[in-house]
Design a protein around this motif. Structure first.
Motif, PDB file in Angstrom:
ATOM      1  N   HIS A   1       5.123  -3.580   3.765  1.00 48.36           N
ATOM      2  CA  HIS A   1       5.601  -2.748   4.868  1.00 48.36           C
ATOM      3  C   HIS A   1       6.633  -1.738   4.384  1.00 48.36           C
ATOM      4  O   HIS A   1       7.508  -2.063   3.573  1.00 48.36           O
ATOM      5  N   ASP A   2       6.516  -0.503   4.903  1.00 44.05           N
ATOM      6  CA  ASP A   2       7.497   0.532   4.602  1.00 44.05           C
ATOM      7  C   ASP A   2       8.835   0.138   5.226  1.00 44.05           C
ATOM      8  O   ASP A   2       8.904  -0.348   6.347  1.00 44.05           O
TER       9      ASP A   2
ATOM     10  N   HIS B   1      11.207   2.074   6.182  1.00 45.77           N
ATOM     11  CA  HIS B   1      11.567   2.989   7.283  1.00 45.77           C
ATOM     12  C   HIS B   1      10.283   3.402   8.014  1.00 45.77           C
ATOM     13  O   HIS B   1       9.788   4.517   7.822  1.00 45.77           O
ATOM     14  N   PRO B   2       9.719   2.506   8.839  1.00 42.51           N
ATOM     15  CA  PRO B   2       8.415   2.779   9.433  1.00 42.51           C
ATOM     16  C   PRO B   2       8.412   4.024  10.319  1.00 42.51           C
ATOM     17  O   PRO B   2       9.334   4.236  11.093  1.00 42.51           O
ATOM     18  N   GLN B   3       7.365   4.819  10.159  1.00 39.21           N
ATOM     19  CA  GLN B   3       7.206   6.032  10.971  1.00 39.21           C
ATOM     20  C   GLN B   3       6.090   5.894  11.998  1.00 39.21           C
ATOM     21  O   GLN B   3       5.679   6.860  12.622  1.00 39.21           O
TER      22      GLN B   3
ATOM     23  N   HIS C   1       3.222   0.647   9.575  1.00 41.15           N
ATOM     24  CA  HIS C   1       3.382   1.593   8.453  1.00 41.15           C
ATOM     25  C   HIS C   1       3.493   0.755   7.177  1.00 41.15           C
ATOM     26  O   HIS C   1       4.511   0.123   6.906  1.00 41.15           O
TER      27      HIS C   1
ATOM     28  N   LEU D   1       2.534   0.458   2.898  1.00 45.87           N
ATOM     29  CA  LEU D   1       2.283   1.176   1.650  1.00 45.87           C
ATOM     30  C   LEU D   1       1.373   0.333   0.769  1.00 45.87           C
ATOM     31  O   LEU D   1       1.547  -0.895   0.696  1.00 45.87           O
TER      32      LEU D   1
ATOM     33  N   SER E   1      -1.358  10.195   1.154  1.00 40.41           N
ATOM     34  CA  SER E   1      -0.611  10.065  -0.101  1.00 40.41           C
ATOM     35  C   SER E   1       0.037  11.398  -0.445  1.00 40.41           C
ATOM     36  O   SER E   1      -0.643  12.425  -0.531  1.00 40.41           O
TER      37      SER E   1
ATOM     38  N   HIS F   1       1.435   5.800  -4.278  1.00 42.63           N
ATOM     39  CA  HIS F   1       1.335   4.954  -3.087  1.00 42.63           C
ATOM     40  C   HIS F   1       0.555   5.703  -2.024  1.00 42.63           C
ATOM     41  O   HIS F   1       0.643   6.922  -1.924  1.00 42.63           O
TER      42      HIS F   1
ATOM     43  N   HIS G   1       0.158   5.661   2.184  1.00 43.88           N
ATOM     44  CA  HIS G   1       0.693   5.160   3.445  1.00 43.88           C
ATOM     45  C   HIS G   1      -0.486   4.813   4.347  1.00 43.88           C
ATOM     46  O   HIS G   1      -1.453   5.584   4.438  1.00 43.88           O
TER      47      HIS G   1
END
Ligand code: AMP
Length: 120
Positions: free
Chosen positions: A31-32, A34-36, A40, A42, A89, A103, A105
């Protein structure tokens, strides 16, 4: 050229933690931080590749197949394939790539809007 001190290299070496979704011989999905989007995640190859450009030029067929399959497997593990999702990407400065380890997303969990914001 590849910076062994980048944050995803540290995650691969387990020097810093990550919320892992999937791990295979060739790839790691997490998981990212800072989810957008509501989802989210990676997906990164385990090999030392800076970007999609670098990967496409140097990776072995097994690494390429393993990475691509891991992207789809991650989406299916997340259960997002029915409603849909976006794979993105960033490569280099113009795209705003922050971490110099390849990476992609995976964004999902809501309607994701237009592919790019309209500018210029
Ligand atoms: P990019 O701008 O395409 O290079 O995306 C880099 C992404 O990595 C951003 O969305 C960051 O939020 C994310 N990120 C940076 N550090 C971490 C970390 N330690 N764990 C998870 N995601 C991270």
């Amino acid at each position: 050229m590849y910076d062994q001190a980048n944050v995803f290299a540290k995650i691969l070496r387990k020097e810093i933690p990550a919320k892992v979704v999937l791990e295979t011989e060739y790839a790691l999905a997490f998981h990212d931080v800072h989810p957008q989007a509501p989802i989210h995640v990676l997906v990164i190859p385990k090999g030392a590749y800076v970007s999609m450009d670098d990967f496409s030029a140097r990776a072995t067929p097994d690494e390429i197949a393993g990475f691509v399959r891991a992207i789809g497997e991650t989406a299916r593990t997340l259960g997002v394939e029915a409603d849909g999702y976006r794979v993105l990407s960033n490569v280099g400065a113009a795209a705003g790539q922050e971490v110099p380890h390849l990476h992609v997303h995976i964004f999902a969990g809501r309607s994701l809007g237009p592919m790019l914001s309209k500018r210029d």
